[in-house]
Write a protein that holds these residues in place. Structure first.
Motif, PDB file in Angstrom:
ATOM      1  N   SER A  66     -30.053   7.016   6.092  1.00  0.00           N
ATOM      2  CA  SER A  66     -29.334   8.293   6.111  1.00  0.00           C
ATOM      3  C   SER A  66     -29.869   9.209   7.202  1.00  0.00           C
ATOM      4  O   SER A  66     -31.067   9.215   7.480  1.00  0.00           O
ATOM      5  CB  SER A  66     -29.465   8.986   4.755  1.00  0.00           C
ATOM      6  N   ARG A  67     -28.975   9.985   7.792  1.00  0.00           N
ATOM      7  CA  ARG A  67     -29.357  10.926   8.852  1.00  0.00           C
ATOM      8  C   ARG A  67     -29.874  12.243   8.292  1.00  0.00           C
ATOM      9  O   ARG A  67     -30.655  12.927   8.949  1.00  0.00           O
ATOM     10  CB  ARG A  67     -28.153  11.221   9.747  1.00  0.00           C
ATOM     11  N   ARG A  68     -29.405  12.642   7.134  1.00  0.00           N
ATOM     12  CA  ARG A  68     -29.799  13.903   6.515  1.00  0.00           C
ATOM     13  C   ARG A  68     -30.122  13.647   5.052  1.00  0.00           C
ATOM     14  O   ARG A  68     -29.715  12.653   4.469  1.00  0.00           O
ATOM     15  CB  ARG A  68     -28.660  14.942   6.562  1.00  0.00           C
ATOM     16  N   LEU A  69     -30.815  14.609   4.495  1.00  0.00           N
ATOM     17  CA  LEU A  69     -31.137  14.587   3.078  1.00  0.00           C
ATOM     18  C   LEU A  69     -30.616  15.892   2.504  1.00  0.00           C
ATOM     19  O   LEU A  69     -30.970  16.968   2.990  1.00  0.00           O
ATOM     20  CB  LEU A  69     -32.656  14.492   2.908  1.00  0.00           C
ATOM     21  N   ILE A  70     -29.729  15.811   1.518  1.00  0.00           N
ATOM     22  CA  ILE A  70     -29.230  17.017   0.854  1.00  0.00           C
ATOM     23  C   ILE A  70     -29.863  17.049  -0.536  1.00  0.00           C
ATOM     24  O   ILE A  70     -29.707  16.105  -1.311  1.00  0.00           O
ATOM     25  CB  ILE A  70     -27.690  17.015   0.729  1.00  0.00           C
ATOM     26  N   ILE A  71     -30.584  18.129  -0.829  1.00  0.00           N
ATOM     27  CA  ILE A  71     -31.199  18.291  -2.151  1.00  0.00           C
ATOM     28  C   ILE A  71     -30.536  19.477  -2.828  1.00  0.00           C
ATOM     29  O   ILE A  71     -30.519  20.583  -2.279  1.00  0.00           O
ATOM     30  CB  ILE A  71     -32.718  18.520  -2.049  1.00  0.00           C
ATOM     31  N   LEU A  72     -29.975  19.237  -4.022  1.00  0.00           N
ATOM     32  CA  LEU A  72     -29.392  20.311  -4.806  1.00  0.00           C
ATOM     33  C   LEU A  72     -30.492  20.897  -5.684  1.00  0.00           C
ATOM     34  O   LEU A  72     -30.922  20.261  -6.647  1.00  0.00           O
ATOM     35  CB  LEU A  72     -28.239  19.795  -5.666  1.00  0.00           C
ATOM     36  N   LEU A  73     -30.949  22.070  -5.317  1.00  0.00           N
ATOM     37  CA  LEU A  73     -32.028  22.718  -6.055  1.00  0.00           C
ATOM     38  C   LEU A  73     -31.490  23.390  -7.313  1.00  0.00           C
ATOM     39  O   LEU A  73     -30.624  24.259  -7.240  1.00  0.00           O
ATOM     40  CB  LEU A  73     -32.712  23.780  -5.191  1.00  0.00           C
ATOM     41  N   THR A  74     -31.989  22.947  -8.449  1.00  0.00           N
ATOM     42  CA  THR A  74     -31.694  23.584  -9.731  1.00  0.00           C
ATOM     43  C   THR A  74     -33.007  23.604 -10.499  1.00  0.00           C
ATOM     44  O   THR A  74     -33.944  22.872 -10.164  1.00  0.00           O
ATOM     45  CB  THR A  74     -30.658  22.785 -10.558  1.00  0.00           C
ATOM     46  N   HIS A  75     -33.083  24.437 -11.530  1.00  0.00           N
ATOM     47  CA  HIS A  75     -34.302  24.458 -12.352  1.00  0.00           C
ATOM     48  C   HIS A  75     -34.543  23.081 -12.951  1.00  0.00           C
ATOM     49  O   HIS A  75     -35.674  22.630 -13.065  1.00  0.00           O
ATOM     50  CB  HIS A  75     -34.196  25.528 -13.450  1.00  0.00           C
ATOM     51  N   GLN A  76     -33.467  22.415 -13.323  1.00  0.00           N
ATOM     52  CA  GLN A  76     -33.589  21.090 -13.936  1.00  0.00           C
ATOM     53  C   GLN A  76     -34.209  20.093 -12.959  1.00  0.00           C
ATOM     54  O   GLN A  76     -35.090  19.320 -13.327  1.00  0.00           O
ATOM     55  CB  GLN A  76     -32.212  20.619 -14.383  1.00  0.00           C
TER      56      GLN A  76
END
Length: 162
Positions: A66-76
Motif C-alpha cells: 500500500s502507498r498510504r495508511l489510513i487510520i480511523l481514530l476512535t476511542h475504541q
C-alpha cells in the motif's frame, strides 16, 4: 512502484454501537468516494483479506503493498488490544522504514492525545489529523466536501486509465 493498493485502512473491528457507524463508513462511504468516485484502490480488512488466510502475514503483506495508511481514530481503536497488531506493523512501516504516508482520520473527538501511543502522537505533531465533523454527515458521499478534499490531498496521485 510494486504497490497494489493506494491505501490500507485500519479501523476498530469490535462490534459495538459506536463501531456501527465506523463500519458503515469503512465499507460503504469510503469505497463509494475513494474507489468509485476518485478511482483509488483501498485494502480493507474483512473485505480484502480472505477467510483461511493467515491474518498476521496477510495484514503485513497488504500494508507493504500500500502507498498510504489510513487510520480511523476512535476511542475504541485507541483502547483496543485486538487492533494493536495492525497498527504496530503499519506504523513500523510508515515511521521506521519511512515507506508510506499516514493519514489520520479523527472520527470522533479524541481530546487528550497524551493517551495515544507515542508513534501516533508523533504523526499528529508532524501533520495533524483530518477531523470528521457532524456536518459531514449531511452529505457524507460528497467528494467535494472539505473532509474528502483533505483526504484526497494526502492520497497519491491517481493513475487514470485511458
Amino acid at each position: 512502484d510494486g504497490k497494489i493498493y493506494d491505501a490500507y485502512v485500519i479501523y476498530p473491528k469490535n462490534h459495538t454501537s459506536e463501531a456501527n457507524f465506523v463500519e458503515y463508513f469503512v465499507y460503504q462511504i469510503m469505497p463509494d468516494i475513494l474507489e468509485n468516485k476518485c478511482r483509488y484502490k483501498l485494502c480493507i480488512y474483512g473485505r480484502d483479506i480472505y477467510p483461511g488466510e493467515d491474518a498476521a502475514s496477510a495484514i503485513e503483506k497488504r500494508i507493504q503493498k500500500s502507498r498510504r495508511l489510513i487510520i480511523l481514530l476512535t476511542h475504541q481503536l485507541i483502547n483496543s488490544k485486538e487492533d494493536a497488531y495492525d497498527q504496530h506493523i503499519a506504523l513500523y512501516n510508515a515511521l521506521i522504514q519511512n515507506d508510506m504516508k499516514v493519514i489520520l482520520l479523527e472520527m470522533e473527538t479524541i481530546g487528550n492525545y497524551g493517551t495515544l501511543q507515542e508513534s501516533l502522537r508523533f504523526i499528529i505533531e508532524q501533520q495533524g489529523t483530518i477531523k470528521w465533523k457532524e456536518q459531514d454527515m449531511i452529505h457524507p458521499q460528497s467528494p467535494s466536501s472539505k473532509f474528502w478534499k483533505q483526504v484526497r490531498y494526502d492520497m497519491p496521485l491517481t493513475r487514470r486509465s485511458s
